[in-house]
Scaffold this active site. Structure first.
Site, PDB file in Angstrom:
ATOM      1  N   SER A   1      -8.062  -2.976   1.063  1.00  0.00           N
ATOM      2  CA  SER A   1      -8.237  -2.511  -0.312  1.00  0.00           C
ATOM      3  C   SER A   1      -7.229  -3.226  -1.181  1.00  0.00           C
ATOM      4  CB  SER A   1      -8.003  -0.994  -0.362  1.00  0.00           C
ATOM      5  OG  SER A   1      -7.792  -0.539  -1.674  1.00  0.00           O
TER       6      SER A   1
ATOM      7  N   TYR B   1      -2.021   6.394   1.711  1.00  0.00           N
ATOM      8  CA  TYR B   1      -3.096   5.400   1.631  1.00  0.00           C
ATOM      9  C   TYR B   1      -2.525   3.994   1.526  1.00  0.00           C
ATOM     10  CZ  TYR B   1      -7.627   3.416   0.375  1.00  0.00           C
ATOM     11  OH  TYR B   1      -8.790   2.679   0.357  1.00  0.00           O
TER      12      TYR B   1
END
Length: 267
Positions: free
Chosen positions: A168, A181
């Site tokens: 990501s 995350y």
């Protein structure tokens, strides 16, 4: 205390348009077996459909059994073998058994896509140890476990293989209330590059995919002010990953960044 938001990283309905038609002259993936995690929805579902369209047999793995089963008829409609597997990727015995079952039932394993992901959006003082560990376990430990066992089979078979790790833009820059995350995705990017260096002598290509904002509840449910038109369709990211897999074996793409033209989380 803020309420935690727990969601799958790529939750969206599978794309229905024919991705294979975008490049009808491309080589195909017939005879190959692809294992895809987080395949019940979103990018995982789009990838399963895209690779099935290209002729690959599919093992679709996810924690959610019901949507997996519903997707099998669609995948088999492309004339390929398709299996559904309920899996917690961060469970070491389950991850090992999933790879063993794939090879036992389908005879081989050529492609592993580590796509499953989760997040808990909370400031660090409200993030519990259990929530931290769950995010790390799913987003980082799971890819390690599956890559470890998949690579062992690829090396033993002596045939070329591919491992794709879906990261990501969170692996490149940081924002508030996403410590677990970010840690997991930065770690996944490092793991992917380390595996690229380690496995390329065995003709196993490892690619990290740095995916920018996609039109998924993962973003839109948390940030309702986002303009969906500024995000990208997960099906487009799936198409780019397919092209990586179709690259001639003499070359490898260690890292691929795929951004919307109006990316909101990238300079």
């Amino acid at each position: 205390m803020a309420e935690p938001i727990v969601t799958d990283a790529f939750a969206i309905e599978p794309a229905t348009h024919d991705l294979a038609a975008a490049d009808p002259g491309a080589p195909d993936l017939r005879g190959k077996v692809a294992f895809i995690t987080g395949a019940a929805s979103g990018l995982g579902a789009a990838l399963a459909a895209t690779l099935a369209q290209a002729g690959a047999d599919i093992v679709a793995a996810d924690l959610r059994a019901e949507p997996l089963q519903a997707s099998l008829a669609i995948l088999r409609g492309y004339g390929v073998r398709a299996e559904a597997l309920t899996l917690d990727v961060g469970d070491p015995p389950a991850a090992h058994a999933a790879i063993e079952r794939t090879v036992d039932r389908l005879g081989r394993l050529d492609i592993l896509v580590n796509n499953a992901g989760t997040d808990v959006t909370l400031p660090i003082d409200e993030l519990s140890e259990q929530e931290w560990l769950r995010v790390i376990n799913t987003n980082l430990n799971g890819p390690f476990l599956l890559a470890k066992h998949a690579a062992a089979h690829m090396r033993a078979s002596g045939t070329p293989g591919d491992i794709v790790n879906v990261a990501s833009t969170a692996a490149k820059r940081a924002w508030a209330n996403a410590s677990a995350y970010h840690a997991s995705k930065w770690g996944l990017l490092g793991l992917s590059h380390a595996l690229h260096a380690e496995l390329r002598p065995y003709d196993i290509r490892v690619t990290a995919v740095v995916a920018g904002g996609m039109r998924t509840p993962f973003l839109l449910d948390r940030f309702p002010d986002l303009d969906p038109a500024r995000l990208q369709d997960p099906a487009t990211v799936a198409l780019a990953i397919r092209q990586v897999l179709l690259l001639p074996r003499e070359s490898v793409i260690p890292e691929l960044t795929i951004l919307p033209m109006q990316e909101t989380s990238w300079p």
